[in-house]
Design a protein around this motif. Structure first.
Motif, short mmCIF file in Angstrom:
data_model
loop_
_atom_site.label_atom_id
_atom_site.label_comp_id
_atom_site.label_asym_id
_atom_site.label_seq_id
_atom_site.Cartn_x
_atom_site.Cartn_y
_atom_site.Cartn_z
N UNK A 138 34.73 25.22 97.46
CA UNK A 138 33.31 25.02 97.20
C UNK A 138 32.97 23.54 97.21
N UNK A 139 33.81 22.71 96.60
CA UNK A 139 33.55 21.28 96.54
C UNK A 139 33.55 20.64 97.93
N UNK A 151 27.68 27.85 89.25
CA UNK A 151 28.62 28.90 88.84
C UNK A 151 28.98 28.74 87.36
N UNK A 152 29.24 27.51 86.95
CA UNK A 152 29.57 27.27 85.54
C UNK A 152 28.43 27.66 84.61
N UNK A 157 25.78 31.56 80.87
CA UNK A 157 24.77 32.59 80.61
C UNK A 157 25.45 33.92 80.28
N UNK A 158 26.52 34.23 81.00
CA UNK A 158 27.28 35.45 80.71
C UNK A 158 27.87 35.38 79.30
N UNK A 159 28.41 34.20 78.95
CA UNK A 159 28.98 34.02 77.61
C UNK A 159 27.91 34.23 76.54
N UNK A 160 26.71 33.68 76.79
CA UNK A 160 25.62 33.84 75.82
C UNK A 160 25.23 35.31 75.67
N UNK A 161 25.20 36.02 76.80
CA UNK A 161 24.87 37.45 76.76
C UNK A 161 25.91 38.22 75.94
N UNK A 202 35.77 29.06 80.39
CA UNK A 202 35.93 29.07 81.85
C UNK A 202 34.76 28.36 82.52
N UNK A 203 33.56 28.60 82.01
CA UNK A 203 32.38 27.91 82.54
C UNK A 203 32.50 26.40 82.40
N UNK A 204 33.00 25.95 81.25
CA UNK A 204 33.19 24.52 81.04
C UNK A 204 34.23 23.94 81.99
#
Length: 270
Positions: A138-139, A151-152, A157-161, A202-204
């Protein structure tokens, strides 16, 4: 048996397969917390089944279940049977369905290859190497940093959900004529809280890889568990998270039996 009945059955098997994998992940993570052993992610947990009694049969069932689960999630993302697209929250929900579907396609393929003896069992957390590989790709693309940060943010957002679901512990999808017992809701609450933390980590990792132009900083479930173990009081932290992941596996087994669901038949098959 109709198409919807068959796919719904396969999706339920998928919930059961997911439950088994998460119970194994939690068990191995507890071992890491206490003895400092090797972290295992989803694919590593699948690899551990190869040498178990009837392991290849179990892997074949998991492959079938993951495929059914993936079809269900991808169908929800594509067809929007719940009319999620009416709100921004609903649009993010559909993106989450698509990501879940894709991840379970990968798990289905991995389980099938192991069941058919087309590949050797992978130990540890091969998902970390995969995260580094696709992050590097991707980079290398135009606008790669932006895409990877996006993506992160989606993972955040998934984590917040997941965190909100853990906090509310409503789980209306389990409510039939009688609401789910409180202890079942607490199992789900602990499981979703653990998953929220993992997705946030994982997002981080993904955002760090993007901002530092270093795909080696990307990582998956295995890297998240390693980072938790490396913290001060890491033994306690990882033990709590491992227990939560195991409980998520138990909750998935409960969903396999009691969740209200039906896989819609795609329009092009009608």
């Amino acid at each position: 048996m109709t198409y919807s009945d068959r796919m719904t059955l396969f999706a339920r098997i998928g919930f059961a397969a997911r439950g088994l994998v998460y119970i194994l992940i939690g068990w191995f993570a507890l071992d890491v917390a206490s003895t400092g052993g090797e972290v295992k992610d989803n694919q590593g947990a699948l690899g551990s089944m190869v040498d178990a009694p009837l392991g290849h049969v179990l892997l074949a069932i998991c492959a079938l279940g993951f495929a059914g689960y993936a079809i269900w999630r991808l169908t929800e993302a594509a067809m929007d049977p719940e009319n999620c697209s009416r709100t921004l929250k609903g649009k993010f929900k559909r993106v989450g369905y698509a990501m879940s579907g894709i991840s379970h396609v990968i798990l289905a393929v991995a389980a099938a290859r192991l069941a058919l003896r087309q590949t050797s069992a992978q130990q540890g957390s091969p998902g970390d190497a995969s995260a580094e590989s696709w992050s590097a790709w991707v980079l290398s693309q135009p606008g790669g940093v932006f895409l990877l940060v996006l993506v992160g943010l989606i993972l955040f957002a998934v984590a917040a959900t997941q965190a909100i679901k853990a906090y509310k512990a409503e789980f209306h999808e389990l409510d039939g004529h009688t609401p789910a017992p409180d202890y079942v809701r607490w199992i789900g609450r602990c499981g979703y809280a653990a998953r929220a933390l993992i997705f946030a980590l994982i997002g981080w990792f993904i955002i760090s890889a993007a901002l530092n132009h270093d795909p080696d900083q990307a990582g998956g479930l295995g890297e998240a568990l390693k980072q938790l173990r490396a913290q001060e009081e890491g033994t306690i932290i990882l033990s709590v998270v491992a227990f939560g992941l195991g409980l998520f596996g138990v909750f998935s087994l409960i969903e396999a039996r009691y969740r209200r669901m039906r896989v819609a038949k795609p329009d092009f098959l009608r």
